[in-house]
Design an enzyme around this catalytic site. Sequence first.
Site, PDB file in Angstrom:
ATOM      1  N   ASP A  92       0.854  -1.196   0.000  1.00  0.00           N
ATOM      2  CA  ASP A  92       0.000   0.000   0.000  1.00  0.00           C
ATOM      3  C   ASP A  92       0.886   1.241   0.000  1.00  0.00           C
ATOM      4  O   ASP A  92       2.065   1.180   0.372  1.00  0.00           O
ATOM      5  CB  ASP A  92      -0.935  -0.003   1.209  1.00  0.00           C
ATOM      6  CG  ASP A  92      -0.205   0.234   2.519  1.00  0.00           C
ATOM      7  OD1 ASP A  92       0.708  -0.563   2.822  1.00  0.00           O
ATOM      8  OD2 ASP A  92      -0.515   1.198   3.234  1.00  0.00           O
ATOM      9  N   GLU A 156      -0.114  -0.461   5.790  1.00  0.00           N
ATOM     10  CA  GLU A 156       0.895   0.115   6.684  1.00  0.00           C
ATOM     11  C   GLU A 156       0.776   1.627   6.764  1.00  0.00           C
ATOM     12  O   GLU A 156       0.888   2.219   7.846  1.00  0.00           O
ATOM     13  CB  GLU A 156       2.299  -0.286   6.213  1.00  0.00           C
ATOM     14  CG  GLU A 156       3.417   0.033   7.212  1.00  0.00           C
ATOM     15  CD  GLU A 156       3.952   1.442   7.131  1.00  0.00           C
ATOM     16  OE1 GLU A 156       4.563   1.910   8.101  1.00  0.00           O
ATOM     17  OE2 GLU A 156       3.747   2.105   6.071  1.00  0.00           O
TER      18      GLU A 156
END
Length: 451
Positions: A92, A156
């Site tokens: 991500d 994250e």
Amino acid sequence: MSSHPVAETVASLMPTARTELTELVAFRSVADFDQFPKSESEGAANWVADALRTEGFQDVALLDTPDGTQSVYGFLPGPEGAKTVLLYAHYDVQPPLDEAGWTSPPFELTERDGRWYGRGAADCKGGVIMHLLALRALKANGGVPVHVKVIAEGSEEQGTGGLERYAEEHPDLLAADTIVIGDTGNFRVGLPTVTSTLRGMTMVRVQVDTLEGNLHSGQFGGAAPDALAALIRVLDSLRGKDGSTTVDGLAAHATWEGLAYDEEQFREDAKVLDGVELIGSDAVADRIWARPAVTVLGIDCPPVVGATPSVQAGARALVSLRVPPGTDAAEATKLLQAHLEAHTPWGARVRTEQIGQGQPFSADTTSPAYTAMADAMAVAYPGEEMQYAGQGGSIPLCNTLAALYPQAEILLIGLSEPEAQIHALNESVSPEELERLSVAEALFLQNYAAN
């Protein structure tokens, strides 16, 4: 670059690495599904899963984590009786911010001046490619000498803790003798660096209300309490005159004992405008690695365009607090909330809500894994000695893994050196760093297996 056979193999794989990073960067995998399609993150997760399967990984799975995102897991068996190493990265990315401000499109990997530009190129899709390169190089040079687990996180950057909670619920899944977190970076390009500490983080949303509704500023301004002005005042109370963080009760005087950070170099790395002072006092390393740092991430209030002459009835802000090693993030959150409430003026109504938290981390740099990494980096970076640095950012998973596996050694390396401008416009990765760190990781696995 060294003439070591592993280095030669990695060099031959770099064109493939560029193609793969181009494919991975193309996914707009921001784990904020109010702004970006969930299908983009799912596409990136499937790309990583397919790559692991191609490399012979077993038990490849998309793990549905409690925050609604997916982490990708795979296991590559090594020789019988070998040690187990967990390799971590995340697929991500941060939002691209103002896409018009990018010199090239943020989700199209573009080479310019010897660097590859694109959101996630360094943080941390490049980390996924780094792990793949290291494993491929080992396969071509005698095989992978350890059992390898790979975990690629899907949220994250959001700090929503999905993988941490999943790991706690499945404590055997990520168990390893050593964990390599591929999400930090060298102190500068060409200087091999392991990150030995991380600041933790907490995020708090603060809402200030003063009126039942907005009022005409000509008719009521001067006596009617302005919620936006109250919010500005309370946010200003979080900093001293020199700009240093001043949260009531929160220690802010620790010093950093490792690598020094030259102030002029920091100004250049941070691209501080001429004539603008740095904030805080004492050494730069103290300020960014050893002390708390507050940042106002956003304010909800009327934009300038279209604003009306009104006294605002309510205003809201999102406040981030970076928490240094030695400070408990939960306690820091309580202190921050108490400070915001205590410093809200004029009896305004104030509500605070914690929306994310991660503990700080400090590694044991005397462990055998660090010796193995130092030897590996000496080959990948001829003439350079491995350095130890702090990191102002947070990787909450580190503390979760340290708590779950107290005997495991944890190393932090990665591609996010200052020129990478992670989280900012025009993020980029140095292909030379990608190549050298892939070599270092491969040689580390060889060295570690031989210990």
